[in-house]
Design an enzyme around this catalytic site. Structure first.
Site, PDB file in Angstrom:
ATOM      1  N   GLY A   1      40.198  38.796  48.679  1.00 24.41           N
ATOM      2  CA  GLY A   1      39.071  39.678  48.962  1.00 24.41           C
ATOM      3  C   GLY A   1      39.010  40.714  47.847  1.00 24.41           C
ATOM      4  N   ALA A   2      37.822  40.888  47.271  1.00 23.22           N
ATOM      5  CA  ALA A   2      37.701  41.690  46.041  1.00 23.22           C
ATOM      6  C   ALA A   2      38.293  43.101  46.168  1.00 23.22           C
ATOM      7  CB  ALA A   2      36.239  41.734  45.603  1.00 23.22           C
TER       8      ALA A   2
ATOM      9  N   ASP B   1      32.029  39.398  45.063  1.00 19.21           N
ATOM     10  CA  ASP B   1      33.168  39.598  44.155  1.00 19.21           C
ATOM     11  C   ASP B   1      32.740  40.278  42.859  1.00 19.21           C
ATOM     12  OD1 ASP B   1      34.193  37.363  45.999  1.00 19.21           O
ATOM     13  OD2 ASP B   1      35.945  38.104  44.898  1.00 19.21           O
TER      14      ASP B   1
ATOM     15  N   ASN C   1      30.038  35.257  44.800  1.00 22.02           N
ATOM     16  CA  ASN C   1      30.792  35.363  46.059  1.00 22.02           C
ATOM     17  C   ASN C   1      31.369  33.982  46.368  1.00 22.02           C
ATOM     18  OD1 ASN C   1      31.695  36.960  48.338  1.00 22.02           O
ATOM     19  ND2 ASN C   1      30.303  35.730  49.593  1.00 22.02           N
ATOM     20  N   LYS C   2      32.117  33.899  47.442  1.00 22.80           N
ATOM     21  CA  LYS C   2      32.819  32.667  47.815  1.00 22.80           C
ATOM     22  C   LYS C   2      31.915  31.442  47.719  1.00 22.80           C
ATOM     23  CE  LYS C   2      36.236  32.187  48.535  1.00 22.80           C
ATOM     24  NZ  LYS C   2      37.122  31.730  47.414  1.00 22.80           N
TER      25      LYS C   2
HETATM   26  O1  MRU Z   1      38.926  33.757  47.363  1.00 19.54           O
HETATM   27  P1  MRU Z   1      38.781  34.998  48.191  1.00 19.54           P
HETATM   28  O2  MRU Z   1      39.240  34.832  49.603  1.00 19.54           O
HETATM   29  O3  MRU Z   1      39.410  36.202  47.505  1.00 19.54           O
HETATM   30  O4  MRU Z   1      37.224  35.273  48.228  1.00 19.54           O
HETATM   31  C1  MRU Z   1      36.750  36.383  48.938  1.00 19.54           C
HETATM   32  C2  MRU Z   1      35.277  36.506  48.947  1.00 19.54           C
HETATM   33  O5  MRU Z   1      34.567  35.729  48.380  1.00 19.54           O
HETATM   34  C3  MRU Z   1      34.724  37.706  49.643  1.00 19.54           C
HETATM   35  O6  MRU Z   1      33.462  37.433  50.171  1.00 19.54           O
HETATM   36  C4  MRU Z   1      34.597  38.869  48.639  1.00 19.54           C
HETATM   37  O7  MRU Z   1      35.762  39.028  47.894  1.00 19.54           O
HETATM   38  C5  MRU Z   1      34.286  40.149  49.332  1.00 19.54           C
HETATM   39  S1  MRU Z   1      35.635  40.712  50.354  1.00 19.54           S
HETATM   40  C6  MRU Z   1      35.107  42.189  51.009  1.00 19.54           C
END
Ligand code: MRU
Length: 343
Positions: A49-50, A233, A243-244
């Site tokens: 999570g970012a 992200d 984003n994911k």
């Molecule tokens: O691979 P991850 O689990 O770090 O990816 C996380 C995401 O894509 C979240 O949507 C993003 O980081 C925002 S978290 C508040």
């Protein structure tokens, strides 16, 4: 100072991270005592999570300075900064946090540097919690009354200092009794939606229904979704949003079904240095993450795999970006840059 978050515990002289790889079946806290351990935890998805990645990197650098003690200087921390920066490429919060600490420590050495970096890492952690509560209120106001929303990946207390970004909006709307429920996409390949989001929401008593990612279109066609709310992200100057992986699919579906598509992120996720999303480095992860589910093979062992961890949603598909400073309606470069100048 001691700061306890859902997944990050700061004890003043060491860090503990909740191992998100084994949730929700196991609760394991891992100690982090230096920058190498912090970088490994980020790379290996112990913490993800970012915003949580940025907070962890800041503490990792402060811990490294503490290890160097009287020898601590920004020159002596250069390798630690490089190691932390190489842990994951897409979430800009990681680089934002490291740059912020570099500026903080610039002219300092020894214990003065250790103290300044520690205090700044603590401030980053606490500011993120406050930002999420603020953006939660701005975002909740955008939802229609009694809305059912769809969310992707995990953007909650586990992914941040606390409360969450997209999940912060969901939590605030629930507290205001304006939310009917949430559909959470399971989010292959790491299953952040099923393992983390549905667990967080169920713990809070927020009605959540877990669906396979491929169910989103059917739900929208059935009129069951009033808004899609996701995190980010990295958001470039024009509003394009990494984003994911799978977020872009949802944005295209939402546009077709005329459903608001809302991106929630703290200002630390905005990256005005990049003009648009074509410049974002998209992390590609190991093929076995797709060939296996939870360590169990689900594909031929040698099958070719493409495993980007993120995709880019063009700004034109985004109804609003919500930060702790307010709402960027129908984002474009002028609006994003003006937003960054807001107090
Ligand atoms: O691979 P991850 O689990 O770090 O990816 C996380 C995401 O894509 C979240 O949507 C993003 O980081 C925002 S978290 C508040």
């Amino acid at each position: 100072m001691v700061i306890n978050s859902a997944a990050i515990r700061w004890h003043g002289d060491f860090l503990e991270l909740l191992d998100q790889r084994v949730l929700p079946t196991e609760t394991v806290w891992l100690p982090i005592r230096n920058s190498d351990e912090a970088a490994a935890a980020i790379r290996d998805m112990v913490v993800r999570g970012a915003p949580a990645i940025g907070i962890t990197a800041a503490y990792g650098l402060a811990l490294e300075a503490g290890r160097q003690a009287e020898d601590a200087s920004m020159e002596n921390l250069a390798d630690a900064i490089d190691t932390l920066a190489a842990s994951r490429p897409t979430a800009v919060n990681l680089f934002w946090a490291l740059k912020r600490l570099q500026a903080t420590g610039d002219a300092l050495r020894g214990s003065a540097l250790v103290d300044a970096l520690t205090q700044d890492a603590e401030a980053i952690h606490q500011e993120d919690i406050a930002a999420n509560h603020a953006l939660g209120a701005f975002g909740a106001a955008l939802l229609p009354d009694n809305a059912t929303v769809y969310t992707h990946c995990n953007t909650g207390a586990l992914a941040t200092g606390g409360h969450g970004t997209a999940l912060g909006i969901i939590r605030t709307a629930w507290e205001q009794q304006r939310l009917k429920g949430v559909y959470a996409g399971e989010t292959r390949p790491w299953l952040q939606g099923s393992r983390l989001t549905s667990w967080e929401l169920a713990n809070d008593g927020i009605p959540v229904t877990l669906v396979a990612d491929s169910t989103a279109g059917q739900l929208m066609a059935q009129g069951k979704i009033q808004a899609v709310v996701v995190g980010a992200d990295r958001i470039t100057a024009n509003g394009d949003t990494a984003n994911k992986i799978g977020t872009y699919n949802l944005a295209v579906l939402a546009q077709y079904h005329r459903i608001p598509f809302i991106v929630a992120a703290p200002v630390s996720t905005l990256d005005p240095a990049l003009a648009d999303g074509s410049h974002i480095i998209i992390e590609e992860r190991h093929a076995d993450e797709v060939r296996h589910v939870q360590g169990k093979p689900v594909a031929p062992s040698q099958v070719a795999v493409y495993n980007p961890a993120f995709d880019v949603t063009p700004a034109g598909l985004i109804t609003a970006i919500v930060t702790e400073r307010g709402v960027i309606d129908r984002p474009n470069t002028d609006k994003v840059l003006a937003h960054l100048h807001k107090p």
